[in-house]
Scaffold this active site. Structure first.
Site, short mmCIF file in Angstrom:
data_model
loop_
_atom_site.label_atom_id
_atom_site.label_comp_id
_atom_site.label_asym_id
_atom_site.label_seq_id
_atom_site.Cartn_x
_atom_site.Cartn_y
_atom_site.Cartn_z
N LYS A 112 5.39 -10.42 32.03
CA LYS A 112 4.59 -10.48 30.78
C LYS A 112 5.32 -9.75 29.67
O LYS A 112 5.32 -10.19 28.53
CB LYS A 112 3.20 -9.91 31.03
CG LYS A 112 2.44 -10.74 32.06
CD LYS A 112 0.96 -10.78 31.85
CE LYS A 112 0.31 -11.89 32.66
NZ LYS A 112 0.01 -11.54 34.04
N LYS A 115 6.03 -22.96 38.30
CA LYS A 115 4.84 -22.56 39.05
C LYS A 115 3.59 -22.93 38.25
O LYS A 115 3.52 -22.65 37.06
CB LYS A 115 4.87 -21.04 39.29
CG LYS A 115 3.68 -20.54 40.08
CD LYS A 115 3.36 -19.08 39.83
CE LYS A 115 1.89 -18.92 39.88
NZ LYS A 115 1.23 -17.76 39.56
N LYS A 156 -2.38 -20.73 34.97
CA LYS A 156 -3.23 -20.82 33.78
C LYS A 156 -2.46 -20.36 32.55
O LYS A 156 -2.64 -20.87 31.46
CB LYS A 156 -4.45 -19.91 33.94
CG LYS A 156 -5.52 -20.47 34.84
CD LYS A 156 -6.53 -19.37 35.21
CE LYS A 156 -6.64 -19.18 36.69
NZ LYS A 156 -7.10 -17.88 37.12
P1 ADP Z 1 -2.86 -18.03 37.46
O1 ADP Z 1 -1.38 -17.82 37.67
O2 ADP Z 1 -3.16 -19.44 37.20
O3 ADP Z 1 -3.43 -17.10 36.43
P2 ADP Z 1 -4.08 -16.28 39.34
O4 ADP Z 1 -3.05 -15.24 39.06
O5 ADP Z 1 -5.47 -16.04 38.85
O6 ADP Z 1 -3.56 -17.68 38.82
O7 ADP Z 1 -4.10 -16.53 40.89
C1 ADP Z 1 -5.23 -16.63 41.72
C2 ADP Z 1 -4.77 -16.92 43.14
O8 ADP Z 1 -4.17 -18.20 43.20
C3 ADP Z 1 -3.71 -15.94 43.65
O9 ADP Z 1 -3.91 -15.71 45.03
C4 ADP Z 1 -2.43 -16.68 43.40
O10 ADP Z 1 -1.40 -16.26 44.28
C5 ADP Z 1 -2.83 -18.11 43.67
N1 ADP Z 1 -2.01 -19.02 42.89
C6 ADP Z 1 -1.98 -19.14 41.54
N2 ADP Z 1 -1.10 -20.07 41.15
C7 ADP Z 1 -0.53 -20.55 42.29
C8 ADP Z 1 0.45 -21.54 42.56
N3 ADP Z 1 1.02 -22.23 41.59
N4 ADP Z 1 0.79 -21.77 43.84
C9 ADP Z 1 0.21 -21.08 44.84
N5 ADP Z 1 -0.73 -20.14 44.66
C10 ADP Z 1 -1.11 -19.86 43.40
#
Ligand code: ADP
Ligand code: TRP
Length: 321
Positions: A110, A189, A192
């Site tokens: 970030k 990857k 959000k």
């Molecule tokens: P984002 O990156 O969309 O903000 P979060 O950080 O809120 O997602 O992640 C919530 C859960 O989903 C975590 O356990 C994270 O490891 C999993 N996760 C998020 N994006 C992925 C992805 N592209 N592939 C696998 N797991 C993911």
């Protein structure tokens, strides 16, 4: 065996969240005592709109319940309904070396992207450690990107146990190999924060448009594609179609003759079908919010009782009592 995981209410949940975390977490509710929560305190590090947080928290609850979280098997709650976790976060922060947090890639990423960072974001893994340790969790199912945070948790727990005597259970991350990192619509990857998501739920038209808009290379349909396994639509199809269907499309792409448009159409159909039952259930739950709020209230009461016991143990061990 206690299983615990959380997800931030920071936006609509997507296939990465589903295959990386929700589906494995939901499967684990059969294997032990599962605690799953909506990490609304964590969402405060990056979302500064109260109404949005409220709405997203309810959406996460609906999404999880629609996807199969069973409140008879799992304890499902809102993180902030157990404020004890913030006291434990403070206690743990005093045993957390700055260098441990400075190493965390999610924070460093970030900073590197030039996003505004606050102290909460820096201290994020300490609150996460408190989440995990306050429920004596053994297993933490998460996607690959959260593994480092669970390792930080293990370090902090070990430091506490060394300083004040055996108090905390040392947790293990559980990362599901094949869906550890679900790619987004741009091949990075799915996240959000990258604007490359395919949501689990939403309106058909815009979602179809998103899938049909996936960028492909300029090779002609007839051309054989020996690298078919690297094709993004094939990778996503493998998640939402049967193995037979996905392999069939992969082989046809490899051999030549399958156009990208047809492949994307198939991807959309498979994805739309995959979540059909969950979509039906979600509509039902949306019409019954009293039930949903009741589930969260009951979950919070159960979680809080356990959290209070473990916090007391830590307070005693560290001389606060
Ligand atoms: P984002 O990156 O969309 O903000 P979060 O950080 O809120 O997602 O992640 C919530 C859960 O989903 C975590 O356990 C994270 O490891 C999993 N996760 C998020 N994006 C992925 C992805 N592209 N592939 C696998 N797991 C993911
Ligand atoms: N940091 C996690 C994420 O963004 C959410 C989270 C907060 C969590 N506390 C946790 C996950 C404890 C597992 C255990 O995905």
């Amino acid at each position: 065996m206690r299983i615990l995981s959380g997800i931030q209410p920071s936006g609509a949940l997507h296939l990465g969240n589903y295959f990386g975390m929700m589906q494995p977490a939901i499967a684990l509710q059969e294997k032990g005592e599962a605690f799953y929560f909506i990490a609304d305190y964590h969402s405060m590090t990056s979302l500064f709109n109260a109404d949005e947080r409220r709405k997203n928290s309810l959406d996460v609850a609906l999404d999880f319940l629609a996807c199969g979280l069973d409140p008879k098997k799992s304890v499902f709650f809102r993180q902030s309904d157990v404020p004890e976790v913030t006291e434990l976060a403070w206690i743990l922060s005093t045993l957390t070396p700055m260098s441990l947090l400075e190493k965390c890639t999610s924070y460093k990423d970030k900073v590197a992207k030039g996003l505004p960072v606050n102290h909460g974001l820096f201290a994020y893994p300490v609150l996460m450690a408190a989440d995990i340790l306050i429920y004596d969790s053994n297993i933490v199912p998460v996607g690959q990107d959260q593994k480092q945070h669970v390792e930080v948790t293990r370090d902090i727990a070990t430091k506490f146990n060394e300083a004040y005597g055996a108090t905390f259970v040392i947790p293990e991350p559980q990362i599901r190999g094949e869906t550890a990192k679900v790619p987004g619509l741009d091949g990075e990857k799915m996240s959000k924060s990258y604007g490359n998501t395919l949501e689990i739920f939403g309106d058909e038209k815009p979602l179809r448009k998103k899938v049909m808009g996936i960028k492909m290379d300029s090779r002609q349909p007839a051309e054989p594609k020996p690298d078919a396994e690297n094709n993004l639509a094939i990778q996503l199809l493998k998640l939402v179609a049967t193995a037979e269907a996905a392999n069939d499309f992969e082989n046809r792409l490899r051999a030549g003759g399958l156009g990208y448009g047809d492949l994307k159409k198939q991807l959309f159909e498979s994805y739309w079908n995959y979540f059909a039952e969950a979509r039906r259930k979600r509509a039902e739950l949306s019409a019954n919010l009293d039930y949903v709020n009741g589930v969260l209230a009951e979950g919070a009461a159960k979680a809080r009782t356990l959290a209070q016991t473990v916090l007391k143990r830590a307070r005693k061990a560290s001389g606060l009592e």
